[in-house]
Scaffold this motif. Structure first.
Motif, PDB file in Angstrom:
ATOM      1  N   PHE A  29      11.410  -8.568  -0.188  1.00 37.78           N
ATOM      2  CA  PHE A  29      10.246  -7.423  -0.312  1.00 37.78           C
ATOM      3  C   PHE A  29      11.199  -6.171   0.221  1.00 37.78           C
ATOM      4  O   PHE A  29      11.023  -4.944  -0.368  1.00 37.78           O
ATOM      5  CB  PHE A  29       9.299  -7.591   0.432  1.00 37.78           C
ATOM      6  CG  PHE A  29       9.279  -7.562   2.047  1.00 37.78           C
ATOM      7  CD1 PHE A  29       9.355  -6.594   2.547  1.00 37.78           C
ATOM      8  CD2 PHE A  29      10.161  -8.580   2.802  1.00 37.78           C
ATOM      9  CE1 PHE A  29       9.191  -6.342   4.072  1.00 37.78           C
ATOM     10  CE2 PHE A  29      10.069  -8.818   4.085  1.00 37.78           C
ATOM     11  CZ  PHE A  29       9.847  -7.422   4.741  1.00 37.78           C
ATOM     12  N   ALA A  30      12.274  -6.236   1.188  1.00 36.04           N
ATOM     13  CA  ALA A  30      12.949  -5.337   1.558  1.00 36.04           C
ATOM     14  C   ALA A  30      13.997  -4.628   0.425  1.00 36.04           C
ATOM     15  O   ALA A  30      14.255  -3.554   0.320  1.00 36.04           O
ATOM     16  CB  ALA A  30      13.911  -5.718   2.686  1.00 36.04           C
ATOM     17  N   ASP A  31      14.545  -5.569  -0.559  1.00 33.20           N
ATOM     18  CA  ASP A  31      15.304  -5.132  -1.488  1.00 33.20           C
ATOM     19  C   ASP A  31      14.617  -4.647  -2.601  1.00 33.20           C
ATOM     20  O   ASP A  31      14.873  -3.376  -3.231  1.00 33.20           O
ATOM     21  CB  ASP A  31      15.908  -6.435  -2.228  1.00 33.20           C
ATOM     22  CG  ASP A  31      16.752  -7.041  -1.145  1.00 33.20           C
ATOM     23  OD1 ASP A  31      17.602  -6.610  -0.763  1.00 33.20           O
ATOM     24  OD2 ASP A  31      16.334  -8.421  -1.129  1.00 33.20           O
ATOM     25  N   LEU A  32      13.286  -4.807  -2.972  1.00 35.57           N
ATOM     26  CA  LEU A  32      12.392  -4.005  -4.027  1.00 35.57           C
ATOM     27  C   LEU A  32      12.031  -2.739  -3.328  1.00 35.57           C
ATOM     28  O   LEU A  32      12.157  -1.768  -4.178  1.00 35.57           O
ATOM     29  CB  LEU A  32      11.102  -4.978  -4.092  1.00 35.57           C
ATOM     30  CG  LEU A  32      11.213  -5.879  -5.315  1.00 35.57           C
ATOM     31  CD1 LEU A  32       9.902  -6.612  -5.340  1.00 35.57           C
ATOM     32  CD2 LEU A  32      11.742  -5.228  -6.597  1.00 35.57           C
ATOM     33  N   ILE A  33      11.730  -2.599  -1.939  1.00 35.01           N
ATOM     34  CA  ILE A  33      11.367  -1.337  -1.669  1.00 35.01           C
ATOM     35  C   ILE A  33      12.688  -0.391  -1.669  1.00 35.01           C
ATOM     36  O   ILE A  33      12.426   0.852  -2.026  1.00 35.01           O
ATOM     37  CB  ILE A  33      10.984  -1.342   0.081  1.00 35.01           C
ATOM     38  CG1 ILE A  33       9.778  -2.198  -0.089  1.00 35.01           C
ATOM     39  CG2 ILE A  33      10.672   0.037   0.629  1.00 35.01           C
ATOM     40  CD1 ILE A  33       9.063  -2.448   1.283  1.00 35.01           C
ATOM     41  N   GLY A  34      13.789  -0.870  -1.177  1.00 35.14           N
ATOM     42  CA  GLY A  34      15.061  -0.089  -1.291  1.00 35.14           C
ATOM     43  C   GLY A  34      14.745   1.040   0.079  1.00 35.14           C
ATOM     44  O   GLY A  34      14.113   1.002   0.834  1.00 35.14           O
ATOM     45  N   ASN A  35      15.837   2.298  -0.334  1.00 40.89           N
ATOM     46  CA  ASN A  35      15.421   3.506   0.431  1.00 40.89           C
ATOM     47  C   ASN A  35      15.768   4.458  -0.420  1.00 40.89           C
ATOM     48  O   ASN A  35      16.491   4.553  -1.546  1.00 40.89           O
ATOM     49  CB  ASN A  35      16.434   3.301   1.595  1.00 40.89           C
ATOM     50  CG  ASN A  35      18.032   3.369   1.241  1.00 40.89           C
ATOM     51  OD1 ASN A  35      18.378   4.281   0.733  1.00 40.89           O
ATOM     52  ND2 ASN A  35      18.371   2.129   0.936  1.00 40.89           N
ATOM     53  N   GLU A  36      15.251   5.617   0.154  1.00 41.32           N
ATOM     54  CA  GLU A  36      15.158   6.943  -0.661  1.00 41.32           C
ATOM     55  C   GLU A  36      16.517   7.552  -0.423  1.00 41.32           C
ATOM     56  O   GLU A  36      16.999   8.312  -1.334  1.00 41.32           O
ATOM     57  CB  GLU A  36      14.411   8.056   0.257  1.00 41.32           C
ATOM     58  CG  GLU A  36      12.685   7.387  -0.009  1.00 41.32           C
ATOM     59  CD  GLU A  36      11.846   8.435   0.507  1.00 41.32           C
ATOM     60  OE1 GLU A  36      12.227   9.733   0.350  1.00 41.32           O
ATOM     61  OE2 GLU A  36      10.763   7.924   0.908  1.00 41.32           O
ATOM     62  N   MET A  79       3.789  -8.609   0.229  1.00 40.79           N
ATOM     63  CA  MET A  79       3.262  -8.221  -0.988  1.00 40.79           C
ATOM     64  C   MET A  79       2.728  -6.576  -1.045  1.00 40.79           C
ATOM     65  O   MET A  79       3.237  -5.785  -1.767  1.00 40.79           O
ATOM     66  CB  MET A  79       2.277  -8.976  -1.618  1.00 40.79           C
ATOM     67  CG  MET A  79       1.820  -8.582  -3.157  1.00 40.79           C
ATOM     68  SD  MET A  79       0.723  -9.876  -3.669  1.00 40.79           S
ATOM     69  CE  MET A  79       0.340  -8.841  -5.294  1.00 40.79           C
ATOM     70  N   VAL A  80       1.675  -6.443   0.029  1.00 44.38           N
ATOM     71  CA  VAL A  80       1.067  -5.301   0.251  1.00 44.38           C
ATOM     72  C   VAL A  80       2.060  -4.261   0.686  1.00 44.38           C
ATOM     73  O   VAL A  80       2.051  -2.995   0.365  1.00 44.38           O
ATOM     74  CB  VAL A  80      -0.136  -5.325   0.835  1.00 44.38           C
ATOM     75  CG1 VAL A  80      -0.674  -4.147   1.233  1.00 44.38           C
ATOM     76  CG2 VAL A  80      -1.184  -6.366   0.387  1.00 44.38           C
ATOM     77  N   THR A  81       2.887  -4.734   1.658  1.00 44.41           N
ATOM     78  CA  THR A  81       4.282  -3.479   1.878  1.00 44.41           C
ATOM     79  C   THR A  81       4.847  -3.058   0.931  1.00 44.41           C
ATOM     80  O   THR A  81       5.054  -1.930   0.701  1.00 44.41           O
ATOM     81  CB  THR A  81       4.944  -4.470   3.019  1.00 44.41           C
ATOM     82  OG1 THR A  81       4.241  -4.759   4.159  1.00 44.41           O
ATOM     83  CG2 THR A  81       5.961  -3.406   3.456  1.00 44.41           C
ATOM     84  N   VAL A  82       5.287  -3.909  -0.121  1.00 40.09           N
ATOM     85  CA  VAL A  82       5.916  -3.194  -1.293  1.00 40.09           C
ATOM     86  C   VAL A  82       5.050  -2.423  -2.194  1.00 40.09           C
ATOM     87  O   VAL A  82       5.484  -1.303  -2.551  1.00 40.09           O
ATOM     88  CB  VAL A  82       6.378  -4.478  -2.120  1.00 40.09           C
ATOM     89  CG1 VAL A  82       7.093  -4.008  -3.485  1.00 40.09           C
ATOM     90  CG2 VAL A  82       7.411  -5.326  -1.259  1.00 40.09           C
ATOM     91  N   LEU A  83       3.773  -3.007  -2.282  1.00 42.68           N
ATOM     92  CA  LEU A  83       3.015  -2.188  -3.053  1.00 42.68           C
ATOM     93  C   LEU A  83       2.599  -0.744  -2.619  1.00 42.68           C
ATOM     94  O   LEU A  83       2.472   0.301  -3.239  1.00 42.68           O
ATOM     95  CB  LEU A  83       1.933  -3.034  -3.539  1.00 42.68           C
ATOM     96  CG  LEU A  83       1.913  -4.141  -4.239  1.00 42.68           C
ATOM     97  CD1 LEU A  83       0.651  -5.107  -4.482  1.00 42.68           C
ATOM     98  CD2 LEU A  83       2.508  -3.901  -5.675  1.00 42.68           C
ATOM     99  N   ALA A  84       2.285  -0.846  -1.107  1.00 40.31           N
ATOM    100  CA  ALA A  84       2.204   0.495  -0.527  1.00 40.31           C
ATOM    101  C   ALA A  84       3.253   1.505  -0.857  1.00 40.31           C
ATOM    102  O   ALA A  84       3.030   2.713  -0.907  1.00 40.31           O
ATOM    103  CB  ALA A  84       1.836   0.176   0.848  1.00 40.31           C
ATOM    104  N   GLN A  85       4.381   0.966  -0.559  1.00 36.70           N
ATOM    105  CA  GLN A  85       5.597   1.898  -0.672  1.00 36.70           C
ATOM    106  C   GLN A  85       5.754   2.519  -2.308  1.00 36.70           C
ATOM    107  O   GLN A  85       5.965   3.500  -2.544  1.00 36.70           O
ATOM    108  CB  GLN A  85       6.802   1.180  -0.368  1.00 36.70           C
ATOM    109  CG  GLN A  85       6.943   0.862   1.130  1.00 36.70           C
ATOM    110  CD  GLN A  85       7.230   2.005   2.018  1.00 36.70           C
ATOM    111  OE1 GLN A  85       7.841   3.115   1.432  1.00 36.70           O
ATOM    112  NE2 GLN A  85       6.561   2.014   3.174  1.00 36.70           N
ATOM    113  N   ALA A  86       5.450   1.217  -3.103  1.00 43.15           N
ATOM    114  CA  ALA A  86       5.287   1.823  -4.635  1.00 43.15           C
ATOM    115  C   ALA A  86       4.453   2.888  -4.681  1.00 43.15           C
ATOM    116  O   ALA A  86       4.552   3.733  -5.513  1.00 43.15           O
ATOM    117  CB  ALA A  86       5.324   0.574  -5.419  1.00 43.15           C
TER     118      ALA A  86
END
Length: 614
Positions: free
Chosen positions: A318-325, A357-364
């Motif tokens: 999940f951290a890789d999918l979120i990445g960083n700005e 899952m929700v952490t990734v989706l919230a960032q997305a």
């Protein structure tokens, strides 16, 4: 430019038009972020077909949910996609090989993109250049796709205009090059290199028999036979063609093409013989059976150099999918892409931890708010029934009107195995949205009997009407299968569309239409910046924005039978006060009456008792 009259007559002056056309932006370009077999890491790549995906990202892979989602997107009517490959940090690696000169590494070639695909690259070097004593040619072959690149007349001189690193790194789609050490020599030529020929040997010297060996397979041939080969070669290029023809006529061992696809090149005053099998171990060695024959094998090198060490990488966490700005990784790789409207993250549906899952989706979704995009959320794979969905739906409370949830998963035939398998629905739903936008417009709800899902055999959770009625009021868009009609999308609510929320952004088409209008006006009114802020400017704004809104009204995007009922555009002294003018602000107020989908069709039936005669 202004006309200066100097003579009696007619002068013509062209005046710039004050009408600036505002064009509607795209609405269905879909981004897919996740694990693929190959492709550049954390770099968005635009594709227009699944064939493009196969070429750039390696096609379907059993552990790549994104690959199947992209296939389903194009299968259901999608036309443009943006794919971002993401892998677990530190698990993806690029194939490499070091070319040598006199036993020393002088040039390292690295596959352009990480992945095992790079292990299928083969490299050849020859000296067939205008300056064979100084420069070299580099040939790169991809065994899997058959594509080949050739880079000619390269130099190891960093100050030269044919420097290998400069030319290869700027033009190759397969490899990058890096010279090794100080003042490295050019790499050795590939294959078997003959003795230098000052002149072509005479016919008597060529009528000799050779024994050629490759991987324990031995064959004999006569280099020149006056009875069958015609006139004897008088140039080195003719001798090369003759030798190549002789080698290709030899029978190969089963499963090999070392002889049948052999190549002979001229490198300065030498002949270079390369086996055609693409195996680094298939070296052609020559030995004359009669003394005095020309030496065709004075130097023996591998016919090709194979890259190795590539790794596809593991699916991202999940951290890789979120990445960083800052580094623009993960979903944040889309921040610099101008035209993306929908976002799919099919891999997160397989997460066992719903909080991750929700952490990734919230960032997305935060990215979607910033970029005026819309997120398609797959229901968790762990939802095996209606009760699971109702019990765990509160987990998705952090998501809002820029996202929609679709349940359940699709059961389709996996092309790799021929068996039924469950897939997240976001890719197929995105294709339905793209098809609906093209046929009807973004204001049409991407649901109903026209929103059929191609290739779907069954659903993981079949539903009845009453069961559907439990999920629709809480903003879960259900997928259903009806007799005759088949599998369809049967819901069009955002995650803020629960009945209790009473949101103005309850419906997917209303939210997406607003996003399209916002982005179109954002791009189409940039000309206003730094213009004199007065009534003349306000009138131009009303004209241009009103023309755009009226074009949407004529297409049926709004409620109402007249423009007055459908939309308004205000930009005058009421919206822009003197204080705003002093602050450099011009305020444009645009309103529209959106079409709402007819979710519930109520038919009232009454019996007539018969006519009463009067």
């Amino acid at each position: 430019m202004p006309v200066t009259p100097t003579y009696p007559g007619v002068y013509i002056e062209e005046l710039p038009s004050r009408v600036r056309t505002i064009t509607a932006v795209s609405t269905s370009v879909t981004a897919f972020v996740g694990h693929t077999r190959r492709g550049p890491l954390n770099q968005p790549v635009t594709i227009t077909s699944f064939a493009d995906f196969e070429r750039r990202f390696g096609g379907l892979a059993p552990d790549s949910a994104v690959s199947y989602a992209v296939q389903q997107f194009f299968l259901n009517g999608g036309s443009i996609a943006v794919v971002v490959r993401v892998a677990k940090a530190g698990t993806a690696g690029s194939s490499r090989v070091a070319l040598q000169a006199a036993g020393r590494d002088v040039l390292e070639l690295t596959a352009r993109e990480p992945g095992k695909w790079g292990d299928g690259l083969r490299v050849q070097v020859d000296y067939d250049t205008p300056t064979p004593d100084q420069t070299f040619n580099l040939h790169v072959l991809d065994l899997a796709s058959g594509s080949q690149e050739s880079h000619f007349h390269l130099s190891m001189d960093p100050h030269g205009d044919r420097y290998v690193a400069t030319l290869v790194n700027s033009s190759s789609a397969l490899v990058t090059a890096e010279p090794l050490g100080e003042a490295p020599a050019r790499p050795d030529p590939s294959g078997t290199v003959s003795q230098p020929f000052e002149t072509v040997p005479g016919a008597d010297a060529l009528t000799k028999t050779y024994e050629v060996t490759v991987n324990a397979t031995k064959r004999e041939f006569t280099l020149y036979d006056p009875a069958t080969d015609g006139a004897a070669p008088t140039a080195l290029a003719q001798l090369a063609l003759l030798l190549e023809r002789k080698l290709r006529a030899l029978p190969d061992a089963p499963g090999q093409r070392a002889f049948s696809a052999a190549r002979v090149r001229v490198s300065g005053k030498q002949l270079q013989v390369i086996a055609g099998s693409g195996d680094p171990g298939h070296v052609l060695t020559f030995s004359p059976k009669d003394g005095g024959a020309p030496n065709l094998g004075s130097a023996v090198n591998p016919p090709v150099h194979a890259l190795s060490g590539g790794a596809d990488g593991e699916p991202p966490g999940f951290a890789d999918l979120i990445g960083n700005e800052v580094d623009k990784t993960g979903v944040n790789a889309l921040r610099d892409v101008a035209d993306v409207n929908l976002l799919c993250l099919p891999e997160v549906a397989g997460y066992a931890d719903l909080d991750q899952m929700v952490t990734v989706l919230a960032q997305a979704e935060r990215l979607c708010v910033d970029k005026r995009m819309f997120l398609l959320v797959d229901a968790p794979a762990s939802w095996r029934g209606i009760d699971d969905a109702r019990a765990q739906l509160t987990k998705f409370d952090p998501l809002g009107d820029h996202a929609a949830l679709y349940f359940p998963h699709l059961r389709m035939v996996d092309p790799l195995t021929g068996r039924l398998r469950a897939f997240p629905p976001s890719g197929a739903v995105a294709g339905v949205m793209a098809r609906t936008d093209a046929e009807r417009g973004v204001w049409k709800a991407p649901a109903g009997t026209e929103a059929r899902l191609a290739g779907v055999t069954a659903l993981t959770v079949p539903m009845t009407d009453p069961e559907n009625g439990l999920l629709n009021p809480v903003a879960v868009n259900c997928l259903r299968i009806f007799p005759v009609i088949g599998p369809v999308v049967w819901g069009a609510r955002t995650l803020e569309g629960a009945d209790r929320a009473a949101s103005q952004w309850k419906y997917v088409p209303v939210r997406r239409l607003a996003l399209m209008i916002e982005e179109s006006l954002y791009r189409g009114t940039k000309w206003v910046v730094f213009e004199p802020n007065d009534e003349k400017l306000w009138g131009q704004v009303r004209l241009n924005v009103g023309s755009f809104m009226h074009s949407l009204f004529r297409q049926g995007a709004f409620q109402g039978t007249s423009p007055r009922e459908a939309y308004f555009v205000k930009c005058d002294k009421d919206t822009t006060t003197q204080q705003d003018i002093n602050s450099g602000v011009v305020n444009i107020v645009v309103g529209f009456a959106p079409l709402k989908p007819a979710e519930f069709v109520i038919v009232k039936i009454q019996q007539m008792a018969g006519q009463i005669e009067v």
